[in-house]
Design a protein around this motif. Sequence first.
Motif, short mmCIF file in Angstrom:
data_model
loop_
_atom_site.label_atom_id
_atom_site.label_comp_id
_atom_site.label_asym_id
_atom_site.label_seq_id
_atom_site.Cartn_x
_atom_site.Cartn_y
_atom_site.Cartn_z
N THR A 200 0.84 -1.19 0.00
CA THR A 200 0.00 0.00 0.00
C THR A 200 0.87 1.24 0.00
N VAL A 201 0.56 2.17 -0.87
CA VAL A 201 1.21 3.49 -0.87
C VAL A 201 0.23 4.48 -0.28
N VAL A 202 0.63 5.11 0.82
CA VAL A 202 -0.19 6.13 1.48
C VAL A 202 0.33 7.50 1.05
N VAL A 203 -0.54 8.30 0.44
CA VAL A 203 -0.16 9.62 -0.05
C VAL A 203 -0.77 10.67 0.87
N GLY A 204 0.05 11.55 1.43
CA GLY A 204 -0.45 12.58 2.33
C GLY A 204 0.42 12.69 3.56
N ALA A 205 0.31 13.83 4.26
CA ALA A 205 1.21 14.07 5.39
C ALA A 205 0.48 14.52 6.65
N GLY A 206 -0.83 14.34 6.72
CA GLY A 206 -1.57 14.78 7.89
C GLY A 206 -1.90 13.64 8.84
N HIS A 207 -2.84 13.92 9.77
CA HIS A 207 -3.20 12.92 10.77
C HIS A 207 -3.90 11.72 10.16
N GLU A 285 -7.69 -6.11 -13.41
CA GLU A 285 -8.55 -6.69 -12.37
C GLU A 285 -8.28 -6.01 -11.04
N PRO A 286 -9.16 -5.10 -10.59
CA PRO A 286 -8.95 -4.39 -9.33
C PRO A 286 -8.76 -5.37 -8.17
N GLY A 287 -7.80 -5.05 -7.31
CA GLY A 287 -7.57 -5.89 -6.14
C GLY A 287 -6.54 -6.97 -6.37
N ARG A 288 -6.22 -7.27 -7.62
CA ARG A 288 -5.23 -8.32 -7.90
C ARG A 288 -4.04 -7.75 -8.68
N ASP A 289 -4.31 -6.88 -9.62
CA ASP A 289 -3.23 -6.28 -10.38
C ASP A 289 -2.83 -4.94 -9.78
N GLN A 290 -1.81 -4.32 -10.31
CA GLN A 290 -1.20 -3.17 -9.66
C GLN A 290 -1.33 -1.89 -10.47
N VAL A 291 -0.93 -0.80 -9.80
CA VAL A 291 -0.85 0.50 -10.46
C VAL A 291 0.54 1.08 -10.22
N GLU A 292 0.95 1.93 -11.11
CA GLU A 292 2.26 2.58 -11.00
C GLU A 292 2.05 4.08 -10.81
N LEU A 293 2.63 4.63 -9.77
CA LEU A 293 2.58 6.07 -9.52
C LEU A 293 3.89 6.68 -9.99
N THR A 306 5.32 1.23 -7.41
CA THR A 306 4.32 0.25 -7.83
C THR A 306 3.53 -0.18 -6.62
N ALA A 307 2.22 -0.17 -6.72
CA ALA A 307 1.37 -0.43 -5.56
C ALA A 307 0.22 -1.36 -5.91
N ASP A 308 -0.18 -2.14 -4.89
CA ASP A 308 -1.42 -2.91 -5.00
C ASP A 308 -2.62 -2.04 -4.62
N ARG A 309 -2.34 -1.04 -3.77
CA ARG A 309 -3.42 -0.18 -3.28
C ARG A 309 -2.85 1.20 -2.98
N ILE A 310 -3.65 2.23 -3.22
CA ILE A 310 -3.28 3.60 -2.88
C ILE A 310 -4.28 4.12 -1.85
N VAL A 311 -3.79 4.72 -0.78
CA VAL A 311 -4.65 5.44 0.16
C VAL A 311 -4.38 6.93 -0.03
#
Length: 493
Positions: A200-207, A285-293, A306-311
């Motif tokens: 998981t890639v978490v994007v952001g810097a707050g609480h 296929e969401p949830g199985r394949d990936q995305v590249e940021l 490369t991430a399976d999930r982005i928050v």
Amino acid sequence: MVDLSLDRLPVAVIGAGPVGLAAAAHLAERGVPFVVVEAGDEAAAAVQGWSHIQLFSPWEFNTDPAARRLLAAAGWEEPEASSLPTGGELLKQYLQPLAELPALAPHIRYGAAVTAISRLGIDRLRTVGRDEAPFVLRLGDGEEVLASAVIDASGTWRRPNHVGANGLPAHGEQDAGAWINHGLPDVFGADRDQHAGRHTVVVGAGHSAANTLLALAELADTAPGTTITWAIRGADPAASFGGGSDDELPARGAIGSGLKMLVETGRVTLAANFRTHAIRRLGDEPGRDQVELTSRGPDGTEQTLTADRIVAATGFRPDYGIAEELRLELDPIMSAPRALAPLIDPNQHSCGTVTPHGYRELAHPEPGYYAVGMKSYGRAPTFLMLTGYEQVRSIAAALAGDIEAAQSVELQLPETGVCSATAGGEAIALRLGLTKEEHEQLLHATAKHLGTSSSASEAVLAAATELGVDHTAALQLAAYAAEMFDAPGATGC
């Protein structure tokens, strides 16, 4: 004929969340007629979306005085002021009982989404007779509600910011929407399968980012293969660590200290200077394949993840589209009322250093319209519920004609200052599922191991092993308690 004089019409409150219900409570106390229109099917529908999250502010900062008085008169048992509620507890123990009170319940309309606000028979261009014309709120089913004034507490929850670093959607962001969580995913509940054993890639810097990173680190302890990257636009994450043990809200300081520990021990990989420019799907296929940021810096330098999930913990922004026919004066940077903007600018203020403000700072050239709560803060992420409660107290007083009370705004907000490291540790322990007794046992066992350990973190790990306490939980406690143990490097491992 229908009497359309303003003193015969109710005040319309948009939204039955914490601040909207507080507005209704103040209006009810003052005998001002009102109607609450809520888009959801129940009170505080947005709170449901983060019901699993524990607030860093205790009960005393999350309830409104007028609401407490009305509830107490009905036999309500007030929660312990210093305890930390989850969103679900806030909902069940405070907001739902408040919405069900006889003073409020008959005046709340659910499933009533406001799609536009204007003045009866007058568009934005006309000035003559404007002050005397009722507001008209058009609902999703075409019905129109007339009102003497509008308190817009509709919030920002349904309009999250984009992942793109420049405020625009990243290229491909919409196409990759199935891989993106906004806000605060429930990684131990409904959203667990999306993150367990995945990157998981978490994007952001707050609480919100910090809360999610801490939760994912705990998930990684029990779900092998779970990896976490924290992508921030800046070079230094220090601002996200907050006041630590100097924070006047111990749980807020605990979050920052725990996050610092995750980075320093490598449990979270930091991707600094990461400005998301594009998101590309690597599969179908969401949830199985990936995305590249892909990040693109000002000098053209690129980074990829490369991430399976982005928050996308990138915050929220207000939607003033429903008020296009009203005369609003919004700060061009903050999207907040112009007089309020310099008081809440996150470049200058934390949530605890905001100047008390009320109906005057929230006013617009459109008399009788007030945006309150999160929406009033525009794109500033520094809002505390206590601030919203004082806003609506002042506005309700003004609408009731009590200008002296409306102008007397007072607000004691917690800010970085003196607090107890032990209390902060208790806050972490509570969030991690440890009882007060287990927390105290861990402190005593840690003290015993300090003499033979090179750092507080080593001592805490030894104590955790002895007591059977999860190591990630123990290290978060070590990070926060570093000053109490007077051990340099207490966040090391």
